[in-house]
Design a protein around this motif. Sequence first.
Motif, PDB file in Angstrom:
ATOM      1  N   THR A   1       0.824  -1.202   0.000  1.00 19.06           N
ATOM      2  CA  THR A   1       0.000   0.000   0.000  1.00 19.06           C
ATOM      3  C   THR A   1       0.862   1.257   0.000  1.00 19.06           C
ATOM      4  O   THR A   1       0.523   2.262  -0.635  1.00 19.06           O
ATOM      5  N   ILE A   2       1.983   1.208   0.688  1.00 21.09           N
ATOM      6  CA  ILE A   2       2.927   2.339   0.663  1.00 21.09           C
ATOM      7  C   ILE A   2       3.377   2.614  -0.771  1.00 21.09           C
ATOM      8  O   ILE A   2       3.465   3.766  -1.206  1.00 21.09           O
ATOM      9  N   LEU A   3       3.643   1.553  -1.527  1.00 23.03           N
ATOM     10  CA  LEU A   3       4.117   1.694  -2.904  1.00 23.03           C
ATOM     11  C   LEU A   3       2.978   1.853  -3.906  1.00 23.03           C
ATOM     12  O   LEU A   3       3.216   1.908  -5.111  1.00 23.03           O
ATOM     13  N   ARG A   4       1.758   1.881  -3.402  1.00 22.35           N
ATOM     14  CA  ARG A   4       0.548   1.979  -4.223  1.00 22.35           C
ATOM     15  C   ARG A   4       0.398   0.818  -5.201  1.00 22.35           C
ATOM     16  O   ARG A   4      -0.133   0.955  -6.283  1.00 22.35           O
ATOM     17  N   LEU A   5       0.885  -0.341  -4.787  1.00 17.37           N
ATOM     18  CA  LEU A   5       0.527  -1.578  -5.486  1.00 17.37           C
ATOM     19  C   LEU A   5      -0.882  -1.987  -5.044  1.00 17.37           C
ATOM     20  O   LEU A   5      -1.550  -2.759  -5.712  1.00 17.37           O
ATOM     21  N   HIS A   6      -1.278  -1.518  -3.871  1.00 19.49           N
ATOM     22  CA  HIS A   6      -2.677  -1.490  -3.434  1.00 19.49           C
ATOM     23  C   HIS A   6      -3.040  -0.026  -3.227  1.00 19.49           C
ATOM     24  O   HIS A   6      -2.223   0.752  -2.717  1.00 19.49           O
ATOM     25  N   GLU A   7      -4.239   0.355  -3.609  1.00 23.99           N
ATOM     26  CA  GLU A   7      -4.697   1.718  -3.337  1.00 23.99           C
ATOM     27  C   GLU A   7      -5.203   1.804  -1.901  1.00 23.99           C
ATOM     28  O   GLU A   7      -6.005   0.975  -1.464  1.00 23.99           O
TER      29      GLU A   7
ATOM     30  N   TYR B   1       6.271  10.798   1.038  1.00 24.94           N
ATOM     31  CA  TYR B   1       7.655  10.503   0.657  1.00 24.94           C
ATOM     32  C   TYR B   1       8.333  11.831   0.313  1.00 24.94           C
ATOM     33  O   TYR B   1       7.936  12.505  -0.637  1.00 24.94           O
ATOM     34  N   GLU B   2       9.313  12.208   1.134  1.00 21.82           N
ATOM     35  CA  GLU B   2       9.985  13.503   0.993  1.00 21.82           C
ATOM     36  C   GLU B   2       8.963  14.638   0.893  1.00 21.82           C
ATOM     37  O   GLU B   2       9.112  15.592   0.126  1.00 21.82           O
ATOM     38  N   GLY B   3       7.888  14.510   1.679  1.00 23.99           N
ATOM     39  CA  GLY B   3       6.873  15.557   1.738  1.00 23.99           C
ATOM     40  C   GLY B   3       5.739  15.417   0.751  1.00 23.99           C
ATOM     41  O   GLY B   3       4.716  16.099   0.873  1.00 23.99           O
ATOM     42  N   PHE B   4       5.877  14.558  -0.251  1.00 30.86           N
ATOM     43  CA  PHE B   4       4.826  14.371  -1.262  1.00 30.86           C
ATOM     44  C   PHE B   4       3.878  13.261  -0.816  1.00 30.86           C
ATOM     45  O   PHE B   4       4.316  12.153  -0.475  1.00 30.86           O
ATOM     46  N   ASN B   5       2.586  13.541  -0.836  1.00 25.22           N
ATOM     47  CA  ASN B   5       1.591  12.524  -0.498  1.00 25.22           C
ATOM     48  C   ASN B   5       1.354  11.647  -1.726  1.00 25.22           C
ATOM     49  O   ASN B   5       0.729  12.074  -2.707  1.00 25.22           O
ATOM     50  N   LEU B   6       1.856  10.430  -1.670  1.00 28.63           N
ATOM     51  CA  LEU B   6       1.779   9.533  -2.831  1.00 28.63           C
ATOM     52  C   LEU B   6       0.336   9.217  -3.201  1.00 28.63           C
ATOM     53  O   LEU B   6       0.039   8.932  -4.370  1.00 28.63           O
TER      54      LEU B   6
END
Length: 572
Positions: free
Chosen positions: A329-335, A343-348
């Motif tokens: 889910t962190i890597l958005r392999l799951h939504e 990640y570095e301030g960006f909301n994935l």
Amino acid sequence: MEKLLDVQKLSIIFEQGDSSNEVATDIHFEVSKGETLGIVGESGSGKSVTARSIMRLLPPNAQNNENSKIVFMGKDLTQLSEKEMRKIRGKDIGMIFQDPMTSLNPTMRIGDQITESIQFHQKLRKKAAKEEALNIMELVGIKDIEFRYKQYPHEFSGGMRQRMMIAIALACNPALLIADEPTTALDVTIQAQILDLLKDIQKKFGTSIILITHDFGVVANMCDRVIVMKDGEIVESGTTKNIFDHPKHTYTKKLLEAVPNLQNEQKAFSNVNRSKKPLLSIRNLQKHFDLGKGSVLKAVDGVSFDIYEKETLGLVGESGSGKSTTGRTILRLHEATSGEVLYEGFNLNNLTASEMKDMRKHMQIIFQDPYASLDPRMKVVDIIGEALDVHKLAENKQDRFNKVIDLLELVGLDPSFAMRYPHEFSGGQRQRIGIARALAVNPKFIVCDEPLSSLDASIQSQIVELLEDLQKKLGLTYMFIAHDLSMVKRISDRVAVMYNGNIVELAKSEELFANPLHPYTKKLLSAIPVPDPTYEATRKKQKSDEETLSFDLSASVFQEVSPEHWVALPKV
């Protein structure tokens, strides 16, 4: 004791065109009724080939030496026809395979795969066979059996799939059970339960077991006798006590020395600077799966933690606790259902598909199963080079090839491997290929999703050393998901413990292992089947651990508020 199986002068030769390769040479051993025989050795030592020869499950190009005999219940199995062997497989001899995903039929529901064997051998009607199957599923610790009965293998976690393999093998109460690395992919508490299950079955039905493993903790817990294999030969055999206390062969001593020692493991270095902002911040992350008919599986339910640059955060817990789902889910392999992944301030979770594709240059994953995650139709040069193509990181074909060669050398593989296919490699080599693929885009953060689960102890140590070395050289940040707590302790700066989709404890590695606060963490630590220096000490430890496993897991959840301080939160 009455002899059940007698293997005599077993030699196995694989024919390949005009050449031949002897993979097992002059193998002798016996198994008595009610006995457990352990077969240990590294990958490629001939353990599984020997076991499969008993079941007559070797490929057509495999031949036994003419003097070979496999006498089971008075019958020489090498002389039986395939029709006669089909009556023995499953009914008299059951087998638990190492890789349940490739052993289970992906097109059949799990329940049908269990009842198939029951109906064939016991001649029961479908309704009666289903009742028997449900009983077996409950026996091996499957919950919601009526619902699970109708599911397909891909809908199960790795540990749950292995339980189903065990259920299929036990379906007809065989006299001999061959267990080929049955607990390799399981976390420590489930492993303890499975081993207890096998011991209970043996006690109730007098089942004989051949246990193939690389884990000497499992050997001490389960086996009456042990044979040690190397390069297709038996180099040492004896009672488990003698093998532990008085190993004679240098190879046996090497295997015993390679067993992780939880007391001695410790991360060798750390370059983490927690005064800076975290590289990755997870805030109230949720991933819920709609199971239909109003049912929702809360796989990840409000998880929050930070990972700092060049840090390794270990994530541990039982199968189904939400570890892998969190990583994916962190890597958005799951939504994500809700929550933030910064990640570095960006909301994935706010990025478009195109933006997320570009972000994958910074974030990669090493998958649990190195064979299933590599395309069997592609050569290694294309498996690794594909990432370079997607992100346009190679100027031309020659530059692409050179980069692949550099990556293979970086992970300790020969450049000639570039032109081979995945099936031509051992498990450890395939995992190195998976690591090279993850490194191809020069990421800063890598999710290591159970990268050691299918490897023997010595290969596990090599992969951990490789990951540590790469972290030093490249400044990588890891989230290391695993069920082997000794390896987690060795590689991790901090460790988070997951239970039922929640993080119940998080602390610096040395603090968590020295002073676990949550009962579930204590349960995980007590379930580790790591042998002490002597056989008797190991058995004593395991007896003590069995008492520890009765902890009440409904206790309060603990969440980190600073590296040194804790606060109890309400019950989950």
